[in-house]
Design an enzyme around this catalytic site. Structure first.
Site, short mmCIF file in Angstrom:
data_model
loop_
_atom_site.label_atom_id
_atom_site.label_comp_id
_atom_site.label_asym_id
_atom_site.label_seq_id
_atom_site.Cartn_x
_atom_site.Cartn_y
_atom_site.Cartn_z
N THR A 166 45.02 59.25 96.58
CA THR A 166 45.52 60.35 95.52
C THR A 166 44.70 60.53 94.30
O THR A 166 44.26 61.39 93.74
CB THR A 166 46.84 60.14 95.09
OG1 THR A 166 47.43 59.48 96.30
CG2 THR A 166 47.45 61.36 94.63
N TYR A 215 25.85 57.59 102.35
CA TYR A 215 26.31 58.82 102.72
C TYR A 215 25.33 59.99 102.02
O TYR A 215 25.23 61.11 102.51
CB TYR A 215 27.74 58.93 102.12
CG TYR A 215 28.37 60.41 102.49
CD1 TYR A 215 28.84 60.75 103.61
CD2 TYR A 215 28.78 61.34 101.47
CE1 TYR A 215 29.54 61.76 104.00
CE2 TYR A 215 29.10 62.54 101.74
CZ TYR A 215 29.64 62.75 103.08
OH TYR A 215 30.30 63.95 103.43
#
Ligand SMILES: NC(=O)c1ccc[n+]([C@@H]2O[C@H](COP(=O)([O-])OP(=O)(O)OC[C@H]3O[C@@H](n4cnc5c(N)ncnc54)[C@H](O)[C@@H]3O)[C@@H](O)[C@H]2O)c1
Length: 253
Positions: A204, A161
């Site tokens: 989260t 990425y």
């Protein structure tokens, strides 16, 4: 994700009136937000993605057209651009927004993952710029906005990425230099933590860590990136090209 900004009260203008703008990966997330923002500002929007149902719904909402466009396919780029020019006679703006994220490490040596991310995030942007460049050159005007990331400005753990997003930043400057004489501008935008599926998929714990490292103390709504993209698509940024704009609440400052 921290206290959110109120983007609803910003005044919308006819900033993009008469402009034809194509956005990739516009079925959801930032691309969909940008499709809505561009339409609110008077643009004719061409929504593209590989998620046909969601893309069609966004296009309907913004009164635009939907085209299936896998950004890795130069053939699909060609046919979509032919259709856009046949229908609208021009292309004023292109947002190369489509992208994917996968965790990987250099220790995995995962070549398939590296190729997949490179194909979509890097080659997809190259394809888009190549498809738009001649149309915009012949018009003597155009604006290309390439969505990179803060991962295009520093190292992070996801090696493929990061490589793809640095490539987008580099290609942007190269294309900007080559196209400037034709009044075609090319800029990159570098979002931090933006509230879309790509961020939510991180879970989260990672999101909390990212937001905790963001001096502004919050993540951002997609529209907060979109506002910068609208500026770059508009004539208000007429002398801005080859630039990189970070939209990250000072994460990498
Ligand atoms: N969300 C973030 O925190 C964040 C941060 C930095 C950069 N970005 C970048 O912002 C851009 C938009 O991402 P997002 O946050 O809206 O995520 P998202 O996952 O919600 O949206 C990405 C869109 O790209 C589309 N797409 C994927 N592969 C495609 C292909 N081959 N051809 C065409 N479309 C394809 C998806 O279908 C999806 O609609 C991406 O380039 C991403 O890397 C996101």
């Amino acid at each position: 994700m921290g206290q959110s900004a109120n983007t609803d009260q910003l005044v919308h203008t006819d900033q993009l009136a008469k402009k034809v703008i194509l956005i990739t990966g516009a079925a959801r997330g930032q691309g969909a937000a940008e499709a809505r923002q561009a339409a609110e500002r008077g643009a004719t929007v061409v929504v593209t993605d590989v998620l046909d149902d969601a893309g069609t719904a966004v296009a309907k909402e913004v009164g635009g057209q939907y085209h299936r466009l896998d950004v890795t396919s130069s053939g699909e780029w060609r046919s979509v651009m032919e259709d856009v020019v046949a229908t609208h006679g021009r292309l004023d703006g292109l947002v190369n927004n489509a992208g994917i994220f996968r965790h990987d490490s250099i220790l995995d040596g995962n070549e398939d993952n590296f190729r997949l991310i490179t194909e979509i995030n890097q080659y997809g942007v190259f394809n888009g710029m190549a498809a738009a460049a001649h149309i915009m050159k012949d018009q003597g005007a155009g604006s290309i906005v390439n969505i990179s990331s803060v991962a295009g400005m520093r190292g992070q753990r996801a090696v493929a990425y990061v490589a793809s997003k640095w490539a987008v930043r580099g290609m942007t400057k190269s294309a900007a230099s080559q196209l400037a004489r034709y009044n075609v501008r090319v800029n990159s935008v570098h979002p931090g933590a933006i509230e879309t599926d790509m961020l939510f998929d991180l879970g989260t714990e990672t999101i909390d860590r990212l937001v905790g490292a963001t001096p502004m103390g919050r993540s951002a709504k997609p529209e907060e990136v979109g506002n910068v993209v609208m500026f770059l698509l508009s004539d208000e940024s007429s002398y801005v090209t080859g630039a990189e704009i970070v939209v990250d609440g000072a994460l990498i400052a």
